[in-house]
Motif scaffolding. Structure first.
Motif, PDB file in Angstrom:
ATOM      1  N   THR A 223       0.841  -1.195   0.000  1.00 57.01           N
ATOM      2  CA  THR A 223       0.000   0.000   0.000  1.00 57.01           C
ATOM      3  C   THR A 223       0.877   1.247   0.000  1.00 57.01           C
ATOM      4  OG1 THR A 223      -1.541  -1.259   1.319  1.00 57.01           O
ATOM      5  CG2 THR A 223      -1.973   1.087   1.126  1.00 57.01           C
ATOM      6  N   LYS A 224       1.955   1.184   0.815  1.00 53.19           N
ATOM      7  CA  LYS A 224       2.882   2.331   0.866  1.00 53.19           C
ATOM      8  C   LYS A 224       3.521   2.561  -0.496  1.00 53.19           C
ATOM      9  CE  LYS A 224       3.958   2.964   5.660  1.00 53.19           C
ATOM     10  NZ  LYS A 224       4.643   2.311   6.799  1.00 53.19           N
ATOM     11  N   LYS A 225       3.834   1.460  -1.157  1.00 54.78           N
ATOM     12  CA  LYS A 225       4.435   1.552  -2.477  1.00 54.78           C
ATOM     13  C   LYS A 225       3.465   2.255  -3.434  1.00 54.78           C
ATOM     14  CE  LYS A 225       7.283  -2.138  -3.738  1.00 54.78           C
ATOM     15  NZ  LYS A 225       7.370  -3.466  -4.371  1.00 54.78           N
ATOM     16  N   LEU A 226       2.197   1.848  -3.361  1.00 52.06           N
ATOM     17  CA  LEU A 226       1.172   2.462  -4.207  1.00 52.06           C
ATOM     18  C   LEU A 226       1.064   3.951  -3.912  1.00 52.06           C
ATOM     19  CD1 LEU A 226      -1.750  -0.126  -4.164  1.00 52.06           C
ATOM     20  CD2 LEU A 226      -0.329   0.495  -6.095  1.00 52.06           C
ATOM     21  N   GLU A 227       1.133   4.259  -2.602  1.00 49.73           N
ATOM     22  CA  GLU A 227       1.007   5.645  -2.172  1.00 49.73           C
ATOM     23  C   GLU A 227       2.128   6.489  -2.783  1.00 49.73           C
ATOM     24  OE1 GLU A 227       0.431   5.822   2.110  1.00 49.73           O
ATOM     25  OE2 GLU A 227       1.529   7.723   2.076  1.00 49.73           O
ATOM     26  N   GLU A 228       3.342   5.930  -2.732  1.00 50.04           N
ATOM     27  CA  GLU A 228       4.494   6.645  -3.272  1.00 50.04           C
ATOM     28  C   GLU A 228       4.349   6.838  -4.779  1.00 50.04           C
ATOM     29  OE1 GLU A 228       9.245   6.214  -3.753  1.00 50.04           O
ATOM     30  OE2 GLU A 228       8.187   4.670  -2.607  1.00 50.04           O
ATOM     31  N   LEU A 229       3.848   5.796  -5.406  1.00 50.33           N
ATOM     32  CA  LEU A 229       3.657   5.846  -6.854  1.00 50.33           C
ATOM     33  C   LEU A 229       2.664   6.953  -7.234  1.00 50.33           C
ATOM     34  CD1 LEU A 229       4.265   4.469  -9.556  1.00 50.33           C
ATOM     35  CD2 LEU A 229       2.335   2.965  -9.147  1.00 50.33           C
ATOM     36  N   VAL A 230       1.561   6.976  -6.504  1.00 51.37           N
ATOM     37  CA  VAL A 230       0.531   7.987  -6.777  1.00 51.37           C
ATOM     38  C   VAL A 230       1.096   9.388  -6.537  1.00 51.37           C
ATOM     39  CG1 VAL A 230      -1.688   8.893  -6.004  1.00 51.37           C
ATOM     40  CG2 VAL A 230      -1.396   6.437  -6.337  1.00 51.37           C
ATOM     41  N   LYS A 231       1.870   9.520  -5.467  1.00 53.45           N
ATOM     42  CA  LYS A 231       2.474  10.812  -5.138  1.00 53.45           C
ATOM     43  C   LYS A 231       3.368  11.283  -6.281  1.00 53.45           C
ATOM     44  CE  LYS A 231       5.713  11.496  -2.046  1.00 53.45           C
ATOM     45  NZ  LYS A 231       6.429  10.967  -0.875  1.00 53.45           N
TER      46      LYS A 231
ATOM     47  N   LEU B 211       1.420  12.308  -9.368  1.00 51.09           N
ATOM     48  CA  LEU B 211       0.827  13.634  -9.183  1.00 51.09           C
ATOM     49  C   LEU B 211       1.887  14.710  -9.360  1.00 51.09           C
ATOM     50  CD1 LEU B 211      -1.673  13.191  -6.235  1.00 51.09           C
ATOM     51  CD2 LEU B 211      -2.142  13.504  -8.653  1.00 51.09           C
ATOM     52  N   LEU B 212       3.074  14.423  -8.824  1.00 52.32           N
ATOM     53  CA  LEU B 212       4.175  15.382  -8.923  1.00 52.32           C
ATOM     54  C   LEU B 212       4.509  15.646 -10.394  1.00 52.32           C
ATOM     55  CD1 LEU B 212       6.092  16.911  -7.097  1.00 52.32           C
ATOM     56  CD2 LEU B 212       7.693  15.019  -7.278  1.00 52.32           C
ATOM     57  N   LEU B 213       4.405  14.589 -11.196  1.00 56.15           N
ATOM     58  CA  LEU B 213       4.719  14.730 -12.617  1.00 56.15           C
ATOM     59  C   LEU B 213       3.659  15.525 -13.360  1.00 56.15           C
ATOM     60  CD1 LEU B 213       6.099  11.304 -13.796  1.00 56.15           C
ATOM     61  CD2 LEU B 213       7.156  13.512 -14.117  1.00 56.15           C
TER      62      LEU B 213
ATOM     63  N   THR C 117      13.567  20.185  -4.052  1.00 60.12           N
ATOM     64  CA  THR C 117      13.790  19.098  -3.095  1.00 60.12           C
ATOM     65  C   THR C 117      13.735  17.749  -3.803  1.00 60.12           C
ATOM     66  OG1 THR C 117      12.661  20.453  -1.470  1.00 60.12           O
ATOM     67  CG2 THR C 117      13.024  18.157  -0.886  1.00 60.12           C
ATOM     68  N   SER C 118      12.730  17.592  -4.675  1.00 61.47           N
ATOM     69  CA  SER C 118      12.577  16.290  -5.340  1.00 61.47           C
ATOM     70  C   SER C 118      13.724  16.030  -6.316  1.00 61.47           C
ATOM     71  CB  SER C 118      11.219  16.178  -6.032  1.00 61.47           C
ATOM     72  OG  SER C 118      11.237  16.864  -7.248  1.00 61.47           O
ATOM     73  N   ILE C 119      14.262  17.109  -6.922  1.00 66.51           N
ATOM     74  CA  ILE C 119      15.423  16.912  -7.810  1.00 66.51           C
ATOM     75  C   ILE C 119      16.589  16.339  -7.000  1.00 66.51           C
ATOM     76  CG2 ILE C 119      17.207  18.090  -9.182  1.00 66.51           C
ATOM     77  CD1 ILE C 119      15.102  20.134 -10.024  1.00 66.51           C
ATOM     78  N   PHE C 120      16.929  17.019  -5.886  1.00 72.07           N
ATOM     79  CA  PHE C 120      18.063  16.567  -5.071  1.00 72.07           C
ATOM     80  C   PHE C 120      17.809  15.169  -4.526  1.00 72.07           C
ATOM     81  CE2 PHE C 120      19.076  21.273  -4.145  1.00 72.07           C
ATOM     82  CZ  PHE C 120      19.921  21.313  -5.249  1.00 72.07           C
TER      83      PHE C 120
ATOM     84  N   GLY D  78      11.164   3.704 -11.670  1.00 74.52           N
ATOM     85  CA  GLY D  78      11.638   4.273 -12.921  1.00 74.52           C
ATOM     86  C   GLY D  78      10.997   5.634 -13.162  1.00 74.52           C
ATOM     87  N   LEU D  79      10.517   6.233 -12.083  1.00 71.62           N
ATOM     88  CA  LEU D  79       9.885   7.548 -12.240  1.00 71.62           C
ATOM     89  C   LEU D  79      10.832   8.686 -11.837  1.00 71.62           C
ATOM     90  CD1 LEU D  79       6.224   7.120 -10.970  1.00 71.62           C
ATOM     91  CD2 LEU D  79       6.951   7.803 -13.238  1.00 71.62           C
TER      92      LEU D  79
END
Lengths: 219, 440
Positions: free
Chosen positions: B269-277, B280-282, B339-342, B407-408
């Motif tokens: 579920t956490k993995k899914l959460e990260e994926l969705v996040k 969205l960021l993209l 932040t996400s770049i670094f 791979g995101l």
């Protein structure tokens, strides 16, 4: 029933193995395509569950290798791809069934059993008869002269294996390979005990021993 | 569909109608003018001819000679009585013409023939008049009329046919384009329009149309690829969650089994959460709305924070993280994206660097901000360099599960840098390491 599961996601593999073993299946696992081909050519399996996206060799390549090596074991393909084209491609390349992720374990099991039924009884009936013995493949109920037998999982598997190879000799090694997975080391004693128990439950003369050749059931 | 079709027809009809209508009006006016001009001309020609005959007769009165008057009959009047006449002068009631002031008459006898009469009055050698009379004059006036009446409809019909052809020639390629356009859908881009031979307006339209199809196709393909990638990434965790929970519920089990199943489901579920996040960021920021989110950022502080949050992983892998340069700088940017770049670049470097190796970081500023991160990791094969910023692309096709990720990461980095009008430079040698430079 002995299954080979080729799946690179360890977590999926883990629950599949647990689920099937709980229901008395014998499971061998491979984490990549090359390993899958190696195991499938080395051992005999009743059904192979094959993931599409695999390291080293993908599912289609594995299927190709198996089919060109004349291994006709039924293959059920698992994939995260679920387009019509993907399904068709999988089936065209020699898969016998196709299931897209996510799937229900019970449906996977039912499909595996359906594939297995075709191997054991070509008419795809859910029961087979051998002399006075009737085996219901769905309920796993075995009757002898209309009396219900209470068989252990291994005894049931042994009975099916012997019936499948009726009128020919099966060695202990073959039995071991079919009923136990690659990693389990059992002494030949275990097989003897299972044969003995099965004989006791059915009929002393049902399974014949031939020194140096193995066991045989005849009709 | 039908409505559009009718519209198409009406455009053709309209064009044809106006085209033929205008030409018909022009033709009609032209015919009318021609008719009257010719008509007058013919009448005056006959009049002149008869007048000349009359003059000739008058000059010959003394000779009393009425010969060589081909085609006309003549009578000479003296004091109202016929003085001399040609043999075949048959005009009756000529008195009525003489009593009038006019000198030229054209008289219809029936539909086909007419006769012309010319009265010439003279006083010398006596007071008299000459009647020049012509029977059976060729009916030129009617000829013109009938020629015009026959020719005009023929011309009009020809015009309609030619006009129709011309309009078709223009409209058929447009019709083809319409037909193709109808067949194009998100699932079917196979119809490009065949180009006509010439580089005319239709050719241009065809070209633009085909280019549009191509652009749409690329867009749709990218979207489809993204959908298929995303569905693949969503399916694996879902499969595990479904499988684990199904097994848990299959029968009564000990508490350890439940714990294990729930733990596994939670992880996925956490993995899914990260994926969705990440997805969205993209998709959340675009070039249009990014400027509104810019705030003054202490870039070096953000970098240090990112390093801090990776501290444990760095320590676990015994990686030596060297900071070559760290210039303090205040830049207007989107803090979240920076932040996400670094974070992503650091995480990648750590992920792909073997235990005990080095990672070197520098952050400095000339006209632009430079961030360089160099690892001694597995490197990226040359042929795959161009693909690594694609969503869900992982260098190892087999999706080696030992190194986790969707791979995101680089896709997010690339996107974030683009939104800051920056560039991403990747130099890599397989087996030796990778150097990534971000300039913005």
């Amino acid at each position: 029933m002995k299954l080979l599961i080729v799946e690179d996601d360890e977590k999926i593999l883990s629950f599949l193995k647990r689920g099937f073993e709980e229901d008395g299946y014998v499971i061998d696992c491979a984490l990549d395509g090359a390993d899958g081909i190696y195991l499938a050519t080395l051992n005999h399996y009743d059904v192979i569950i094959l993931d599409w996206m695999l390291p080293l060799k993908d599912g289609i390549e594995v299927l190709d290798s198996l089919r060109s090596a004349d291994i006709t074991t039924p293959v059920l393909m698992l994939s995260a791809k679920d387009g019509i084209n993907d399904t068709v491609e999988g089936l065209k390349n020699g898969a016998d069934d196709y299931l897209s992720k996510p799937f229900s374990f019970e449906i996977l099991k039912a499909r595996i059993e359906a594939l297995y039924r075709r191997v054991v009884s070509p008419q795809a009936k859910n029961s087979i008869e051998f002399g006075n013995i009737k085996v219901n493949l769905d309920t796993k109920n075995v009757t002898y002269d209309d009396n219900l037998l209470s068989l252990s999982q291994k005894e049931y598997e042994l009975l099916l294996f012997l019936i499948k190879h009726k009128n020919s000799y099966v060695s202990k090694a073959q039995i071991q390979e079919a009923l136990w997975n690659n990693e389990e080391f059992i002494s030949s004693n275990v097989i003897e005990v299972t044969v003995h128990n099965l004989r006791k439950k059915i009929n002393k003369k049902f399974i014949k021993s031939f020194r140096g050749l193995g066991y045989k059931v005849e009709i | 569909m039908k409505y559009k079709n009718q519209k198409f027809k009406s455009l053709k009809r309209k064009t044809l109608f106006w085209f033929v209508g205008f030409v018909a009006i022009i033709l009609f006016v032209f015919s009318l003018v021609l008719y009257y001009l010719l008509n007058d001309n013919i009448s005056s020609k006959i009049e002149t001819r008869l007048y000349k005959k009359a003059l000739f007769v008058q000059q010959n009165i003394p000779k009393n000679n009425l010969k060589k008057l081909y085609g006309v009959e003549v009578a000479i009047l003296k004091n109202g009585q016929i003085f001399n006449q040609t043999k075949r002068f048959t005009l009756k009631n000529y008195e009525q013409y003489i009593s009038q002031n006019r000198s030229f008459y054209i008289k219809d006898i029936d539909d086909d023939t007419r006769e012309a009469i010319y009265i010439y009055r003279f006083t010398d050698p006596f007071n008299g008049a000459i009647i020049v009379y012509k029977k059976d004059i060729e009916n030129k006036k009617e000829d013109i009329q009938s020629v015009l009446l026959i020719l005009n409809p023929i011309l009009l019909i020809l015009l309609i046919i030619i006009g129709n052809r011309l309009i078709n020639k223009i409209l058929i390629p447009i019709k083809n384009i319409t037909k193709n356009a109808k067949e194009i859908s998100v699932s079917n881009f196979s119809h490009t329009i065949k180009k006509t031979k010439k580089n005319d307006e239709i050719g241009e339209l065809t070209d633009s149309f085909n280019e549009m199809i191509l652009r749409l196709q690329e867009g749709t393909e990218a979207m489809e690829r993204f959908n298929s990638d995303i569905s693949h990434e969503l399916r694996t965790p879902l499969t595990i969650i479904e499988g684990e929970l199904e097994l848990c519920l299959k029968k009564d089990r000990d508490i350890e089994y439940y714990k294990r199943g729930i733990k596994s489901a939670l992880q996925e579920t956490k993995k899914l959460e990260e994926l969705v996040k990440n997805i969205l960021l993209l998709s959340r920021y675009t070039k249009q709305n990014i400027k509104e989110t810019f705030v003054p950022c202490q870039i070096e502080a953000i970098l240090m924070n990112a390093i801090d949050s990776c501290e444990r992983k760095i320590a676990d892998k015994k990686i030596d993280l060297k900071i070559e340069k760290l210039e303090p700088m205040n830049v207007s940017a989107n803090q979240f994206l920076i932040t996400s770049i670094f974070a992503n670049l650091l995480e990648n470097a750590i992920k792909y660097t073997p235990n005990g190796k080095n990672i070197t970081i520098s952050l400095f500023r000339d006209e632009k901000v430079h961030f360089v991160i160099k690892d001694e990791g597995i490197g990226i094969p040359k042929e795959k360099l161009s693909k690594i910023t694609q969503r869900f692309y992982r260098v190892d096709d087999s999706r080696n599960k030992k190194i986790k990720g969707f791979g995101l990461g680089l896709s997010i980095v690339q996107n974030s840098i683009k939104l800051h009008n920056g560039t991403l430079k990747i130099d890599s040698e397989e087996g030796k390491g990778t150097q990534i430079e971000v300039i913005f």
